[in-house]
Design an enzyme around this catalytic site. Sequence first.
Site, PDB file in Angstrom:
ATOM      1  N   LYS A  56      47.045  22.140  25.801  1.00 47.29           N
ATOM      2  CA  LYS A  56      46.453  23.461  26.042  1.00 47.29           C
ATOM      3  C   LYS A  56      47.553  24.512  26.080  1.00 47.29           C
ATOM      4  O   LYS A  56      48.382  24.533  26.990  1.00 47.29           O
ATOM      5  CB  LYS A  56      45.704  23.496  27.373  1.00 47.29           C
ATOM      6  CG  LYS A  56      44.921  24.804  27.507  1.00 47.29           C
ATOM      7  CD  LYS A  56      44.422  25.045  28.907  1.00 47.29           C
ATOM      8  CE  LYS A  56      45.445  25.693  29.791  1.00 47.29           C
ATOM      9  NZ  LYS A  56      45.913  27.025  29.323  1.00 47.29           N
ATOM     10  N   GLY A 114      55.199  25.273  33.592  1.00 49.35           N
ATOM     11  CA  GLY A 114      54.614  26.494  34.119  1.00 49.35           C
ATOM     12  C   GLY A 114      55.192  26.804  35.480  1.00 49.35           C
ATOM     13  O   GLY A 114      56.319  26.403  35.791  1.00 49.35           O
ATOM     14  N   SER A 115      54.427  27.481  36.286  1.00 46.15           N
ATOM     15  CA  SER A 115      54.949  27.945  37.572  1.00 46.15           C
ATOM     16  C   SER A 115      55.012  26.794  38.590  1.00 46.15           C
ATOM     17  O   SER A 115      54.248  25.826  38.506  1.00 46.15           O
ATOM     18  CB  SER A 115      54.046  29.051  38.117  1.00 46.15           C
ATOM     19  OG  SER A 115      52.736  28.556  38.243  1.00 46.15           O
ATOM     20  N   GLU A 122      54.078  27.004  41.565  1.00 43.86           N
ATOM     21  CA  GLU A 122      52.826  27.047  42.326  1.00 43.86           C
ATOM     22  C   GLU A 122      51.771  26.109  41.702  1.00 43.86           C
ATOM     23  O   GLU A 122      51.181  25.274  42.385  1.00 43.86           O
ATOM     24  CB  GLU A 122      52.355  28.501  42.252  1.00 43.86           C
ATOM     25  CG  GLU A 122      51.281  28.906  43.148  1.00 43.86           C
ATOM     26  CD  GLU A 122      50.843  30.334  42.769  1.00 43.86           C
ATOM     27  OE1 GLU A 122      51.579  31.048  42.055  1.00 43.86           O
ATOM     28  OE2 GLU A 122      49.738  30.700  43.191  1.00 43.86           O
ATOM     29  N   GLY A 128      52.429  23.802  39.504  1.00 43.25           N
ATOM     30  CA  GLY A 128      53.025  22.459  39.503  1.00 43.25           C
ATOM     31  C   GLY A 128      52.667  21.698  40.772  1.00 43.25           C
ATOM     32  O   GLY A 128      52.352  20.502  40.735  1.00 43.25           O
ATOM     33  N   GLU A 177      57.868  20.747  34.492  1.00 41.58           N
ATOM     34  CA  GLU A 177      58.986  21.654  34.178  1.00 41.58           C
ATOM     35  C   GLU A 177      58.601  23.005  34.734  1.00 41.58           C
ATOM     36  O   GLU A 177      57.717  23.670  34.195  1.00 41.58           O
ATOM     37  CB  GLU A 177      59.179  21.754  32.655  1.00 41.58           C
ATOM     38  CG  GLU A 177      59.529  20.453  31.985  1.00 41.58           C
ATOM     39  CD  GLU A 177      60.932  20.001  32.304  1.00 41.58           C
ATOM     40  OE1 GLU A 177      61.738  20.794  32.817  1.00 41.58           O
ATOM     41  OE2 GLU A 177      61.223  18.822  32.054  1.00 41.58           O
ATOM     42  N   CYS A 184      62.374  30.459  32.072  1.00 43.40           N
ATOM     43  CA  CYS A 184      62.448  29.648  33.285  1.00 43.40           C
ATOM     44  C   CYS A 184      63.877  29.510  33.777  1.00 43.40           C
ATOM     45  O   CYS A 184      64.136  29.498  34.968  1.00 43.40           O
ATOM     46  CB  CYS A 184      61.856  28.272  33.006  1.00 43.40           C
ATOM     47  SG  CYS A 184      62.560  27.513  31.547  1.00 43.40           S
ATOM     48  N   GLU A 229      61.327  33.823  41.838  1.00 41.59           N
ATOM     49  CA  GLU A 229      61.441  34.008  40.395  1.00 41.59           C
ATOM     50  C   GLU A 229      60.649  35.263  40.005  1.00 41.59           C
ATOM     51  O   GLU A 229      59.442  35.332  40.221  1.00 41.59           O
ATOM     52  CB  GLU A 229      60.837  32.778  39.707  1.00 41.59           C
ATOM     53  CG  GLU A 229      60.957  32.831  38.213  1.00 41.59           C
ATOM     54  CD  GLU A 229      60.341  31.598  37.551  1.00 41.59           C
ATOM     55  OE1 GLU A 229      59.243  31.178  37.963  1.00 41.59           O
ATOM     56  OE2 GLU A 229      60.974  31.071  36.621  1.00 41.59           O
TER      57      GLU A 229
HETATM   58  P1  NAD Z   1      51.316  29.239  35.043  1.00 45.76           P
HETATM   59  O1  NAD Z   1      51.675  28.115  35.920  1.00 45.76           O
HETATM   60  O2  NAD Z   1      50.468  30.311  35.591  1.00 45.76           O
HETATM   61  O3  NAD Z   1      50.572  28.716  33.738  1.00 45.76           O
HETATM   62  C1  NAD Z   1      51.099  27.712  32.923  1.00 45.76           C
HETATM   63  C2  NAD Z   1      49.959  26.996  32.228  1.00 45.76           C
HETATM   64  O4  NAD Z   1      49.163  26.340  33.199  1.00 45.76           O
HETATM   65  C3  NAD Z   1      49.015  27.899  31.461  1.00 45.76           C
HETATM   66  O5  NAD Z   1      48.623  27.231  30.295  1.00 45.76           O
HETATM   67  C4  NAD Z   1      47.836  28.064  32.410  1.00 45.76           C
HETATM   68  O6  NAD Z   1      46.638  28.326  31.761  1.00 45.76           O
HETATM   69  C5  NAD Z   1      47.795  26.709  33.069  1.00 45.76           C
HETATM   70  N1  NAD Z   1      47.227  26.682  34.415  1.00 45.76           N
HETATM   71  C6  NAD Z   1      47.156  27.686  35.329  1.00 45.76           C
HETATM   72  N2  NAD Z   1      46.583  27.250  36.465  1.00 45.76           N
HETATM   73  C7  NAD Z   1      46.283  25.936  36.274  1.00 45.76           C
HETATM   74  C8  NAD Z   1      45.694  24.930  37.089  1.00 45.76           C
HETATM   75  N3  NAD Z   1      45.309  25.167  38.329  1.00 45.76           N
HETATM   76  N4  NAD Z   1      45.567  23.685  36.577  1.00 45.76           N
HETATM   77  C9  NAD Z   1      45.990  23.414  35.330  1.00 45.76           C
HETATM   78  N5  NAD Z   1      46.540  24.329  34.504  1.00 45.76           N
HETATM   79  C10 NAD Z   1      46.693  25.579  34.975  1.00 45.76           C
HETATM   80  O7  NAD Z   1      52.700  29.782  34.513  1.00 45.76           O
HETATM   81  P2  NAD Z   1      52.928  30.954  33.488  1.00 45.76           P
HETATM   82  O8  NAD Z   1      52.860  32.246  34.216  1.00 45.76           O
HETATM   83  O9  NAD Z   1      52.045  30.814  32.309  1.00 45.76           O
HETATM   84  O10 NAD Z   1      54.419  30.621  32.996  1.00 45.76           O
HETATM   85  C11 NAD Z   1      55.518  31.022  33.640  1.00 45.76           C
HETATM   86  C12 NAD Z   1      56.130  29.901  34.446  1.00 45.76           C
HETATM   87  O11 NAD Z   1      56.516  28.806  33.606  1.00 45.76           O
HETATM   88  C13 NAD Z   1      57.402  30.338  35.124  1.00 45.76           C
HETATM   89  O12 NAD Z   1      57.419  29.927  36.454  1.00 45.76           O
HETATM   90  C14 NAD Z   1      58.477  29.624  34.333  1.00 45.76           C
HETATM   91  O13 NAD Z   1      59.667  29.428  35.037  1.00 45.76           O
HETATM   92  C15 NAD Z   1      57.826  28.374  33.938  1.00 45.76           C
HETATM   93  N6  NAD Z   1      58.495  27.733  32.790  1.00 45.76           N
HETATM   94  C16 NAD Z   1      59.256  26.623  32.993  1.00 45.76           C
HETATM   95  C17 NAD Z   1      59.923  26.012  31.929  1.00 45.76           C
HETATM   96  C18 NAD Z   1      60.779  24.784  32.153  1.00 45.76           C
HETATM   97  O14 NAD Z   1      61.074  24.087  31.193  1.00 45.76           O
HETATM   98  N7  NAD Z   1      61.171  24.469  33.377  1.00 45.76           N
HETATM   99  C19 NAD Z   1      59.811  26.539  30.654  1.00 45.76           C
HETATM  100  C20 NAD Z   1      59.046  27.683  30.480  1.00 45.76           C
HETATM  101  C21 NAD Z   1      58.383  28.266  31.558  1.00 45.76           C
END
Ligand code: NAD
Length: 784
Positions: free
Chosen positions: A183, A235-236, A238, A240, A257, A291, A388
């Site tokens: 997704k 993703g975030s 939170e 995670g 990640e 990130c 962040e």
């Molecule tokens: P996010 O966590 O809001 O969303 C990431 C993904 O998760 C999206 O596809 C979103 O639709 C989905 N999502 C949201 N809530 C969910 C839930 N409850 N259950 C399952 N899926 C859900 O993060 P974002 O704002 O899209 O991305 C930014 C974050 O990603 C930053 O914190 C950044 O540091 C991190 N990031 C980390 C890496 C790494 O390799 N460590 C790389 C890129 C981005």
Amino acid sequence: MEYGPAPESRAEADAWLASRKLEQALFIDGSWRAGAGGATFEVTEPSTGRVIGQVAEASATDVDAAVAAARKALPGWQAAGGYARARYLYAIGRAMQRHARLLAVLESIDNGKPIRESRDVDVPLAIRHFLHHAGWAQSLEEEFPGQKGVGVAGQIIPWNFPLLMLAWKIAPALAAGCTVVLKPAEFTPLTAILFAEICERAGLPKGVVNIVHGGPAAGQAIVEHDDIDKIAFTGSSEVGKIIRKATAGTGKKLSLELGGKSAFIVFDDADLDSAVEGLVDGIWFNQGQVCCAGSRLLVQEDIAERFLAKVRARMGQLRLGDPLDKNTDIGPLVAPVQLERVKSMLTAGADQGAELWQPACALPEIGWYHLPVLATDVGTANILAQEEVFGPVLAAMSFRNTEDAIQLANNTRYGLAASVWSENVNLALHVAPQLKAGVVWINGTNMFDAACGFGGFRESGFGREGGREGMEGYLAPAATGRATKISPFAFPGGAGRQGAAEAGFIDQTPKLFIGGKQTRPDSGYSYPVLDTKGRVVGEAGMGNRKDIRDAVSAARGAKGWMSATAHNRAQVLFFLAENLSLRADDFALRITAVTGASAKAARAEVDASIERVFAAAGMADKFEGRVHEPPARAIALALNEPVGVLGIVAPDEQPLLGLVAMLAPALAMGNAVVAVPSPRSPLVATDLYQVFETSDLPAGSVNLVTGRGPELAAVLARHDDVDGLWCVADADTCRLVEAESEGNLKRVWTSGGFGVDWTGPEGSLRRFLSRAVEVKNVWVPYGD
Ligand code: NAD
């Protein structure tokens, strides 16, 4: 100097968009579908706010269909073999090369990132991932003997590097023989749609790659789906943590990640002009929506003013504008919500005392732009130093000396990346291992390669993407060896009995072993240990939360062990094996007394334990890292570092071997351990105290707390100063520790409620050695 506009043509991308039915963009089982019920969501262009289109939104029904397709395709994809999979990966990579410019333009339109970045970084790196992983597919059996793809992978990615994150997820999964349901983020679905077309044209078997679109609800449907074997999330932190909790006890393999607050450390002997250029890349690349952005500048105080003056001057030259202009350095943020988040964090940061500076530069009238910001006077507790921002905001602080720099750099709950600038490579290589970060760049920043694992510690998540470590995230033992289900242990007599002396027939009640000393349990209670016939054969201390806390701080204090040379650790473990063998008869008798095992079986367990310690000693100086030679003028040193303070929850079955088979590799790799021995047979573990005491193990390197296993395991799981936890226990305890570990996202491995075959692949020494380390990639560039 004035620049004229240098726009990249968007004609091809617009034509592609015009020809697509975005409302039928779910790619499931090789066909394009609308979401069940026809739901869609709007996608907009960050530089203009213009609506690009309405994209099909997946419901739980669509996710079901995608998972079913992936499940159906799995046996064929695994049976196809590594060579066939390699050819598909190669074909996908080549097709991406042919569409490289279209992918780059679409990415810039969708995300707002400057075309220079999408064209020169995102897309080439994404292609490299597919080509690199073709090799892993083909060499799988040789490189990962006894392992196979874990099954159906559910993958969820963010919007900041839409295509690159897709490549990081899909390439290793396909190479390992997994099928996927991915997704993309709801802000940036476009390049994933083009990628699905590429898969279609490459003739990838139906159902091997399924792409569903949507937001958190679609993500949640993937995370909670019963028929998925592995969740890979970027993703975030939170979200995670939510996923960590939601997958607890399900047996799903998990990699996270997450976010970061990476330090960019400039020593006073650095080449300051190069460091400024590095910093521009470190924090303003992709508008800071990275990130691993170097969002905390730590500069040595004697050069701080001079360096910040250079930074301000350079910020004044950054060109902000149309992402499709090849001269643009800074594009818009991805969405209004992100812009608001950045603004509100800046307001909070200023309220907490930070001084904010921005270059004089006009903002475009439309689009979600934000000027680059330099924040000074940032206290260590300031929101801009701790949280962040995920925007173009640099928080600057100064440090006095090397220790100060390391301490400041590590003063964060994250642990993703760090950058160290010094012309003295000795200093840089002294600092790098001391930084809590999965990646350290020396005199550079944002260096990535498909062969070099990327990922973090602590709240930056666990698991690595890329290279050998990344492949391991998609593999599982071909034969699991999980035969026997562990049943929970019922404590005799409920709360335990007071005082050993009172029991009369026991002349000695073993205490706990904390900080190198035998200590009384804080509760003052012990509990009777029964044999298989229900006869009391001794008592054991009833440890509690306070004892675990003491044990963790003793382990944290065992710095000597963590920094001992591998040679020294090997010597201590050899000595331990020797001392254990001197007492082999006693241990065998004890095992027979408490478990009812035959004399022969008990002796075999003791011998296997001695052999395991001996083998771990032998590997202490051999289970080393690697040197990567990525296609850049740099080497990357992949160091196998200890996880840190490791909790170990040992099983009742084979109580000596079960403990020792985890303890020995943990120690061999330099971890300090807090172990909770089998609650049914704790006396086998407490007999080890004398062996520890005579084996030169430094105080605190091993701590043992006996008592109620699940309760103590949960305390270990919740403890923020425990870095990793291994738990072989009943299903409820395994689920509990996974769920309770979400606080600091420690690395948890459980047996999922089953016993471990210590001679099989899952229980092997090698498997535990790799669980006992975190790989840190230290990038060292060379040449002028
Ligand atoms: P996010 O966590 O809001 O969303 C990431 C993904 O998760 C999206 O596809 C979103 O639709 C989905 N999502 C949201 N809530 C969910 C839930 N409850 N259950 C399952 N899926 C859900 O993060 P974002 O704002 O899209 O991305 C930014 C974050 O990603 C930053 O914190 C950044 O540091 C991190 N990031 C980390 C890496 C790494 O390799 N460590 C790389 C890129 C981005």
